[in-house]
Scaffold this motif. Sequence first.
Motif, short mmCIF file in Angstrom:
data_model
loop_
_atom_site.label_atom_id
_atom_site.label_comp_id
_atom_site.label_asym_id
_atom_site.label_seq_id
_atom_site.Cartn_x
_atom_site.Cartn_y
_atom_site.Cartn_z
N ALA A 39 4.26 -2.12 -12.57
CA ALA A 39 5.40 -2.00 -11.66
C ALA A 39 5.79 -0.54 -11.47
N GLU A 40 5.76 0.25 -12.54
CA GLU A 40 6.10 1.66 -12.43
C GLU A 40 5.02 2.43 -11.66
N ARG A 41 3.75 2.04 -11.81
CA ARG A 41 2.68 2.67 -11.03
C ARG A 41 2.89 2.41 -9.54
N MET A 42 3.29 1.19 -9.20
CA MET A 42 3.54 0.86 -7.79
C MET A 42 4.69 1.68 -7.23
N VAL A 43 5.73 1.91 -8.04
CA VAL A 43 6.86 2.73 -7.60
C VAL A 43 6.40 4.17 -7.36
N MET A 44 5.56 4.69 -8.25
CA MET A 44 5.05 6.06 -8.06
C MET A 44 4.27 6.16 -6.76
N LEU A 45 3.40 5.21 -6.51
CA LEU A 45 2.60 5.24 -5.28
C LEU A 45 3.48 5.05 -4.05
N ALA A 46 4.50 4.22 -4.16
CA ALA A 46 5.43 4.03 -3.04
C ALA A 46 6.17 5.33 -2.72
N LYS A 47 6.54 6.08 -3.75
CA LYS A 47 7.21 7.36 -3.54
C LYS A 47 6.29 8.36 -2.84
N ILE A 48 5.03 8.37 -3.24
CA ILE A 48 4.07 9.25 -2.58
C ILE A 48 3.94 8.87 -1.11
N TYR A 49 3.76 7.58 -0.84
CA TYR A 49 3.64 7.09 0.53
C TYR A 49 4.87 7.46 1.34
N HIS A 50 6.05 7.22 0.78
CA HIS A 50 7.32 7.51 1.46
C HIS A 50 7.41 8.99 1.83
N ASN A 51 7.10 9.86 0.87
CA ASN A 51 7.20 11.30 1.13
C ASN A 51 6.17 11.76 2.14
N MET A 52 4.97 11.18 2.11
CA MET A 52 3.96 11.53 3.10
C MET A 52 4.39 11.10 4.50
N TRP A 53 5.04 9.96 4.58
CA TRP A 53 5.45 9.40 5.88
C TRP A 53 6.50 10.27 6.56
N ARG A 111 0.28 16.84 4.22
CA ARG A 111 -0.85 17.78 4.15
C ARG A 111 -1.24 18.07 2.71
N PHE A 112 -0.24 18.18 1.83
CA PHE A 112 -0.50 18.43 0.41
C PHE A 112 -1.33 17.30 -0.20
N ILE A 113 -0.91 16.05 0.04
CA ILE A 113 -1.64 14.89 -0.50
C ILE A 113 -3.00 14.77 0.19
N ALA A 114 -3.06 15.05 1.48
CA ALA A 114 -4.34 14.99 2.19
C ALA A 114 -5.34 15.98 1.59
N GLU A 115 -4.88 17.17 1.21
CA GLU A 115 -5.76 18.14 0.56
C GLU A 115 -6.26 17.63 -0.78
N ILE A 116 -5.40 16.98 -1.53
CA ILE A 116 -5.81 16.39 -2.81
C ILE A 116 -6.87 15.32 -2.58
N ILE A 117 -6.65 14.47 -1.59
CA ILE A 117 -7.61 13.40 -1.29
C ILE A 117 -8.95 13.99 -0.85
N GLU A 118 -8.91 15.04 -0.04
CA GLU A 118 -10.15 15.69 0.37
C GLU A 118 -10.89 16.25 -0.84
N ASP A 119 -10.15 16.82 -1.80
CA ASP A 119 -10.77 17.32 -3.02
C ASP A 119 -11.40 16.17 -3.81
N PHE A 120 -10.71 15.04 -3.88
CA PHE A 120 -11.27 13.87 -4.56
C PHE A 120 -12.57 13.44 -3.90
N ASP A 121 -12.60 13.47 -2.57
CA ASP A 121 -13.80 13.08 -1.84
C ASP A 121 -14.96 14.05 -2.08
N LYS A 122 -14.64 15.33 -2.20
CA LYS A 122 -15.68 16.33 -2.43
C LYS A 122 -16.20 16.28 -3.86
#
Length: 72
Positions: free
Chosen positions: A10-24, A31-42
């Motif tokens: 439940a706490e993990r879901m809240v963390m992810l919801a906060k990330i989603y909310h802030n990105m929205w 852009r900050f999270i998108a850069e992290i995701i691009e690094d994960f992909d690379k």
Amino acid sequence: MNDFQKIPPAERMVMLAKIYHNMWYDENRYRFIAEIIEDFDKHPIKQAKFLNEINNGTENYAQQVCNRNLFD
């Protein structure tokens, strides 16, 4: 096991919801999270296949979405 795995689901879901909310609502945070995701992909740790993508036959679509430029 890492610290994230020790957090209750439940706490993990809240963390992810906060990330989603802030990105929205904030372009800079998106852009900050998108850069992290691009690094994960690379530099992937291991390939992940999600069951719903396999069951729905959308594996190729999911890969196309992951490969697109997140800043477009």
